[in-house]
Design a protein around this motif. Structure first.
Motif, mmCIF file in Angstrom:
data_model
loop_
_atom_site.group_PDB
_atom_site.id
_atom_site.type_symbol
_atom_site.label_atom_id
_atom_site.label_comp_id
_atom_site.label_asym_id
_atom_site.label_seq_id
_atom_site.Cartn_x
_atom_site.Cartn_y
_atom_site.Cartn_z
ATOM 1 N N PRO A 1 12.191 -4.602 -9.255
ATOM 2 C CA PRO A 1 11.128 -5.522 -9.668
ATOM 3 C C PRO A 1 10.278 -6.030 -8.501
ATOM 4 O O PRO A 1 9.064 -6.181 -8.636
ATOM 5 C CB PRO A 1 11.901 -6.678 -10.319
ATOM 6 N N VAL A 2 10.903 -6.250 -7.342
ATOM 7 C CA VAL A 2 10.167 -6.780 -6.186
ATOM 8 C C VAL A 2 9.082 -5.802 -5.736
ATOM 9 O O VAL A 2 7.993 -6.207 -5.316
ATOM 10 C CB VAL A 2 11.128 -7.101 -5.017
ATOM 11 N N SER A 3 9.375 -4.503 -5.829
ATOM 12 C CA SER A 3 8.383 -3.512 -5.410
ATOM 13 C C SER A 3 7.133 -3.591 -6.272
ATOM 14 O O SER A 3 6.003 -3.436 -5.777
ATOM 15 C CB SER A 3 8.980 -2.098 -5.465
ATOM 16 N N GLU A 4 7.306 -3.818 -7.571
ATOM 17 C CA GLU A 4 6.136 -3.939 -8.448
ATOM 18 C C GLU A 4 5.404 -5.249 -8.193
ATOM 19 O O GLU A 4 4.177 -5.325 -8.322
ATOM 20 C CB GLU A 4 6.563 -3.843 -9.912
ATOM 21 N N GLY A 5 6.154 -6.283 -7.808
ATOM 22 C CA GLY A 5 5.524 -7.546 -7.424
ATOM 23 C C GLY A 5 4.620 -7.376 -6.216
ATOM 24 O O GLY A 5 3.547 -7.981 -6.128
ATOM 25 N N MET A 6 5.050 -6.537 -5.281
ATOM 26 C CA MET A 6 4.228 -6.269 -4.091
ATOM 27 C C MET A 6 2.932 -5.561 -4.460
ATOM 28 O O MET A 6 1.866 -5.856 -3.909
ATOM 29 C CB MET A 6 5.013 -5.422 -3.092
ATOM 30 N N VAL A 7 3.031 -4.612 -5.375
ATOM 31 C CA VAL A 7 1.826 -3.924 -5.848
ATOM 32 C C VAL A 7 0.849 -4.939 -6.436
ATOM 33 O O VAL A 7 -0.367 -4.883 -6.201
ATOM 34 C CB VAL A 7 2.179 -2.847 -6.898
ATOM 35 N N ALA A 8 1.392 -5.891 -7.180
ATOM 36 C CA ALA A 8 0.552 -6.870 -7.878
ATOM 37 C C ALA A 8 -0.183 -7.806 -6.929
ATOM 38 O O ALA A 8 -1.285 -8.272 -7.252
ATOM 39 C CB ALA A 8 1.408 -7.689 -8.845
ATOM 40 N N LEU A 9 0.396 -8.081 -5.751
ATOM 41 C CA LEU A 9 -0.285 -9.024 -4.857
ATOM 42 C C LEU A 9 -1.583 -8.448 -4.291
ATOM 43 O O LEU A 9 -2.408 -9.167 -3.723
ATOM 44 C CB LEU A 9 0.645 -9.518 -3.751
ATOM 45 N N LEU A 10 -1.786 -7.141 -4.464
ATOM 46 C CA LEU A 10 -3.039 -6.525 -4.031
ATOM 47 C C LEU A 10 -4.210 -6.903 -4.942
ATOM 48 O O LEU A 10 -5.371 -6.829 -4.525
ATOM 49 C CB LEU A 10 -2.901 -4.995 -4.006
ATOM 50 N N ARG B 1 0.967 4.234 -3.088
ATOM 51 C CA ARG B 1 0.774 5.665 -2.801
ATOM 52 C C ARG B 1 1.941 6.519 -3.277
ATOM 53 O O ARG B 1 1.929 7.737 -3.126
ATOM 54 C CB ARG B 1 0.565 5.875 -1.301
ATOM 55 N N GLY B 2 2.968 5.883 -3.858
ATOM 56 C CA GLY B 2 4.082 6.640 -4.422
ATOM 57 C C GLY B 2 5.212 6.907 -3.460
ATOM 58 O O GLY B 2 6.137 7.680 -3.776
ATOM 59 N N LYS B 3 5.219 6.270 -2.284
ATOM 60 C CA LYS B 3 6.234 6.530 -1.272
ATOM 61 C C LYS B 3 7.602 5.958 -1.642
ATOM 62 O O LYS B 3 8.617 6.335 -1.061
ATOM 63 C CB LYS B 3 5.795 5.922 0.083
ATOM 64 N N PHE B 4 7.619 5.032 -2.624
ATOM 65 C CA PHE B 4 8.868 4.354 -2.978
ATOM 66 C C PHE B 4 9.412 4.854 -4.319
ATOM 67 O O PHE B 4 10.410 4.350 -4.813
ATOM 68 C CB PHE B 4 8.615 2.836 -3.029
ATOM 69 N N ASP B 5 8.763 5.844 -4.891
ATOM 70 C CA ASP B 5 9.159 6.332 -6.220
ATOM 71 C C ASP B 5 10.498 7.068 -6.181
ATOM 72 O O ASP B 5 10.859 7.692 -5.170
ATOM 73 C CB ASP B 5 8.092 7.278 -6.778
ATOM 74 N N ARG B 6 11.198 7.008 -7.305
ATOM 75 C CA ARG B 6 12.448 7.754 -7.475
ATOM 76 C C ARG B 6 12.377 8.565 -8.761
ATOM 77 O O ARG B 6 11.763 8.140 -9.737
ATOM 78 C CB ARG B 6 13.651 6.796 -7.587
ATOM 79 N N SER C 1 2.439 5.078 -13.647
ATOM 80 C CA SER C 1 2.736 5.061 -12.213
ATOM 81 C C SER C 1 2.356 3.694 -11.642
ATOM 82 O O SER C 1 1.707 2.880 -12.311
ATOM 83 C CB SER C 1 1.936 6.153 -11.498
ATOM 84 N N HIS C 2 2.748 3.456 -10.364
ATOM 85 C CA HIS C 2 2.356 2.203 -9.700
ATOM 86 C C HIS C 2 0.832 2.089 -9.659
ATOM 87 O O HIS C 2 0.269 1.017 -9.912
ATOM 88 C CB HIS C 2 2.897 2.156 -8.272
ATOM 89 N N PHE D 1 0.830 -1.210 0.000
ATOM 90 C CA PHE D 1 0.000 0.000 0.000
ATOM 91 C C PHE D 1 0.866 1.262 0.000
ATOM 92 O O PHE D 1 0.512 2.267 -0.620
ATOM 93 C CB PHE D 1 -0.941 0.002 1.211
ATOM 94 N N ARG D 2 2.005 1.222 0.659
ATOM 95 C CA ARG D 2 2.908 2.377 0.648
ATOM 96 C C ARG D 2 3.474 2.631 -0.752
ATOM 97 O O ARG D 2 3.582 3.773 -1.197
ATOM 98 C CB ARG D 2 4.071 2.158 1.633
ATOM 99 N N ILE D 3 3.813 1.563 -1.426
ATOM 100 C CA ILE D 3 4.368 1.694 -2.786
ATOM 101 C C ILE D 3 3.326 2.256 -3.741
ATOM 102 O O ILE D 3 3.621 3.132 -4.567
ATOM 103 C CB ILE D 3 4.884 0.327 -3.290
#
Length: 556
Positions: free
Chosen positions: A296-305, A52-57, A65-66, A48-50
């Motif tokens: 890649p792992v961060s996008e994987g986390m988004v996908a599990l939602l 919301r854009g908290k992990f963006d660079r 966007s995520h 959920f943090r990712i």
């Protein structure tokens, strides 16, 4: 049509409808759940943090966007599976099928986490500067198995029609016809034109459209569903109990529902669960490949939602609506569909226990009953003859035969139980209903009354149309992989044409074809991610080693 459906059903029985496919799907999800130590629970907060854009660079490569990647993928999964697919699962397997949909989603969260992570890692930039990814890229670039990548890409093209195109417009057209009386051809024509305008714009326009459609359609549908459940509050607890009480025994007969075995509920629940959330199918990684992300792992986390939102929330909501309203076991007036009709020799009476048991065993494939072949005399719409007509897995009653809108008089010719109705002849009567019409009927059992149909019609329109949009992108990326970027325009033209013709095609045939194409994509993808299990684990460990402080010292 009947012959085609028989052939497709036979093929589906060996692939998507088989037990080995179900075990492969659930087994892969369970394996990664234990292998990666329950990421579907531990990584929900970071996901959920990712989003919301908290992990963006600054400078992350990608086209969306995520949040846009999530909504694009969700729009591809939140569709007829949530409205028509849940209804079909309950129609075939009873309330227990909902439990297996839930279980599929729970392990599917891990499967989706894995497939998106690996696919995002091996994505590529295309000739037009956009990002392209999906299982075919890790198969080619990491496994060095281009032949497997080609199989997957071809299956994706077929599945874009079987999953995202044909069932979606078919359900929309049926719903619009039942609710507003709009001709199916008109619905198909108008939406085909709109679809063409959207998908020509590519992923950026698709992401813009879906990021707006998904939240709107979710709110509309949620309000209508909660209204039905609260209106039938006395049935909430019994409905929940029915989901779990018959999980390992199957669902006994109730009303017009003749019963379902454990195997039927298990198989159909898992199958429809996969159709709904697409975990393991390999479709979502194509959408997530376009996301701006440096890990890649961060996008994987988004996908599990996705399976969490799609199946555990929306599908369970639909399931409670159908069960609490009671319509799943009621015989209702409807126009019979050719592929759902079966004519048996001899007369079976539903009130006779022995006859009910024989019919139930027949529908579950335990025994066989003699199918009728010959002529049936019809006078002023009424059928004469010592036969029994089944429709939608129930004993049909109050049958009226019409032709060109008038009661029919003449002879109907039946061949091995099949009753051709393609010459303008139509059968109406009382039977169980399934798919979108069942959910539509359930939504009328609230304070909204008949107006509840409009909620399903609008929700289905938005859900299914957004799914068709997303799947055009998935199929297009597969075409790009096989033939280059220039091949996409030809694919989109065929996609829009297929979308139009599916609006007035038999529903049962569409869903059977869908089951086959899902399996064609899923099998090579599951094999691929299992082969890369060690790499997946090392990716996760490396991610948490570097970013555990950012996420509050999350343990690996």
């Amino acid at each position: 049509m009947n012959k085609l459906n028989e052939i497709l059903s036979l093929v589906d029985g060996y692939i998507g409808g088989s037990q080995w496919f179900v075990f492969l799907l659930l087994g892969t999800g369970l394996f990664f759940t234990f292998y990666l130590r329950f990421p579907q629970f531990r990584y929900l907060g970071p996901a959920f943090r990712i989003v919301r854009g908290k992990f963006d660079r600054q400078g992350d490569e990608g086209d969306t966007s995520h949040f846009q990647a999530l909504t694009t993928a969700l729009s591809g999964t939140v569709g007829t599976g949530n409205i028509a697919g849940v209804a079909l699962a309950i129609h075939l397997g009873g309330p227990a099928a909902l439990f297996w949909m839930f279980a599929t989603a729970l392990v599917g969260m891990t499967t989706k986490f894995v497939e998106v992570t690996l696919s995002h890692k091996y994505r590529e930039k295309t000739a037009d500067g956009t990002m392209a990814g999906g299982p075919m890229y890790y198969m080619k670039n990491r496994l060095n198995m281009k032949w497997l990548a080609v199989i997957f890409a071809v299956a994706t093209i077929f599945s874009s029609f079987g999953t995202g195109n044909l069932p979606q417009i078919n359900s929309i057209a049926n719903s619009m016809h039942a609710t507003f009386g709009i001709d199916k051809i008109i619905t198909g024509g108008v939406l085909a034109v709109l679809l063409g305008f959207v998908i020509i714009g590519g992923i950026k326009r698709i992401a813009q459209v879906t990021s707006r459609l998904v939240p709107i359609m979710a709110v509309i549908y949620f309000v209508g569903a909660v209204a039905v459940i609260l209106f039938n509050y006395q049935n909430i607890v019994p409905s929940i109990i029915s989901v779990f009480s018959d999980v390992f025994t199957g669902t006994s007969a109730a009303g017009g529902f003749l019963g379902a075995s454990f195997a039927f509920a298990f198989n159909r629940g898992v199958n429809r669960g996969l159709f709904s959330n697409e975990a393991g199918q390999g479709s979502a990684p194509i959408a997530h490949a376009a996301a701006r992300a440096h890990e890649p792992v961060s996008e994987g986390m988004v996908a599990l939602l996705e399976p969490f939102i799609d199946t555990i929330i929306i599908c369970m909501l639909t399931g409670l609506v159908i069960l609490s309203s009671g319509v799943w076991s009621e015989k209702l007036d409807n126009q019979f569909q050719s592929a759902d009709i079966e004519v048996l020799a001899g007369r079976y009476v539903e009130s006779h226990e022995a006859d009910r048991e024989q019919l139930a065993d027949f529908l579950l494939g335990r025994t066989d009953l003699a199918r009728y072949t010959g002529g049936l005399q019809v006078t002023e719409g009424r059928i004469a003859g010592d036969v029994t007509i089944l429709h939608a897995r129930s004993l049909a009653g109050e049958i009226v035969v019409s032709k060109d809108g008038k009661p029919f008089t003449g002879m109907l010719h039946v061949v091995n139980g099949h009753l051709p109705v393609d010459d303008g002849t139509r059968l109406h009567g009382k039977s169980l209903i399934h798919s979108a019409p069942l959910t539509t009927e359930a939504f009328t059992k609230s304070w909204f009354g008949a107006s509840g149909r409009y909620i399903v019609a609008i929700g289905l329109l938005l859900f299914a149309f957004s799914t068709a949009i997303s799947w055009s992108y998935y199929g297009g990326r597969a075409v790009t992989f096989l033939f280059g970027i220039k091949g996409e325009i030809y694919y989109r033209i065929v996609y829009v044409i297929g979308f139009f013709f599916a609006s007035f095609t038999d529903t049962t045939i569409v869903w059977t074809f869908s089951g086959i194409t899902i399996a064609m994509m899923t099998i090579p993808n599951l094999i691929g991610i299992l082969m890369l299990r060690k790499e997946m684990k090392s990716e996760v460990k490396a991610f948490w080693k570097e970013y555990s402080d950012f996420f509050g010292n999350q343990k690996t």
